[in-house]
Design an enzyme around this catalytic site. Structure first.
Site, PDB file in Angstrom:
ATOM      1  N   ARG A 179       2.726 -13.225 -14.515  1.00  0.00           N
ATOM      2  CA  ARG A 179       2.054 -12.057 -13.845  1.00  0.00           C
ATOM      3  C   ARG A 179       0.675 -12.421 -13.778  1.00  0.00           C
ATOM      4  NH1 ARG A 179      -0.708  -7.506 -15.019  1.00  0.00           N
ATOM      5  NH2 ARG A 179      -0.218  -5.570 -13.756  1.00  0.00           N
TER       6      ARG A 179
ATOM      7  N   SER B 149      10.767  -1.840 -12.563  1.00  0.00           N
ATOM      8  CA  SER B 149      10.085  -0.997 -13.117  1.00  0.00           C
ATOM      9  C   SER B 149      10.408   0.695 -12.960  1.00  0.00           C
ATOM     10  CB  SER B 149       8.587  -0.877 -13.243  1.00  0.00           C
ATOM     11  OG  SER B 149       8.150  -2.403 -13.757  1.00  0.00           O
TER      12      SER B 149
ATOM     13  N   LYS C 231      -3.020  -2.513 -17.512  1.00  0.00           N
ATOM     14  CA  LYS C 231      -2.439  -2.312 -15.835  1.00  0.00           C
ATOM     15  C   LYS C 231      -3.327  -0.802 -15.668  1.00  0.00           C
ATOM     16  CE  LYS C 231       1.376  -2.031 -12.917  1.00  0.00           C
ATOM     17  NZ  LYS C 231       1.833  -0.767 -12.199  1.00  0.00           N
TER      18      LYS C 231
END
Length: 218
Positions: free
Chosen positions: A43, A115, A144
């Site tokens: 990521r 998700s 995040k």
């Protein structure tokens, strides 16, 4: 429909990019693998994230390390990168293409994770052919910036009470101290970023998290 191998691969799911590390990401990944991670997601996001050739080169290095140790290598969001690398799968969010579209692009035999933050989103992901659900954020997280509101383990419990058996990995603010509660709520595993990537001792942290998931006390 969902095999036990997927559940076992989700036990300790490490997510990382260069922006999450203070040292060489490749070294961090190797220590985490030695510590017992069971799946890895690349990521590369956030301020200072690599792009273009640099991103590709890092992804290839990390993928090679995963291959050496038979750890599934998943790419976050970037379908083109996943196709170029022939990655083991892709993880997508609610703002990305749906799982059925991603599956068509990747082809059969690849892992597609989604998700989800509500029971409706879980059911849609299942209908679209998702292999597993990332449920969260379970606890507060700073990783995040645009994270959904914290849910605790309520979504995981709701899914299991609905007799939905899709593999679930909890995400968001999980650490050694609260990991077991996520498993007891019905998750098959936990996914973490900074609990491993920024740990003073990556190997020890990974090992402790693996034991917490298994319910092994020191």
């Amino acid at each position: 429909m969902w095999n036990e191998e997927m559940r076992s691969k989700l036990q300790l799911y490490f997510i990382m990019g260069s922006t999450n590390c203070k040292e060489d990401p490749e070294k961090v990944l190797l220590k985490a693998i030695d510590g017992g991670i069971t799946m890895f997601q690349f990521r590369e996001k956030g301020e200072g994230a690599l792009t273009g050739t640099e991103k590709m080169n890092l992804a290839q290095k990390l993928q090679n390390r995963c291959k050496e140790h038979a750890i599934p290598f998943i790419v976050n969001d970037d379908i083109e990168l996943a196709l170029t690398l022939n990655a083991d799968g892709v993880h997508i969010g609610q703002d990305d293409e749906d799982a059925s579209t991603v599956r068509k692009k990747l082809g059969e035999g690849k892992i597609v994770g989604v998700s989800a933050h509500t029971l409706w989103e879980v059911k849609k992901a299942i209908a679209d052919g998702a292999d597993y659900i990332g449920a969260g954020p379970i606890y507060p997280t700073l990783t995040k910036a645009d994270a959904e509101p914290v849910k605790g383990t309520s979504l995981i419990e709701e899914v299991r009470k609905s007799d939905i058996r899709i593999p679930i990995v909890g995400i968001g603010g999980i650490n050694e101290g609260n990991a077991r509660a996520v498993i007891e709520a019905g998750a098959d595993g936990i996914s973490v970023i900074t609990a491993i990537s920024l740990a003073a001792d990556v190997f020890e942290s990974s090992s402790a998290l693996k034991k917490a998931v298994a319910g092994i006390s020191e």
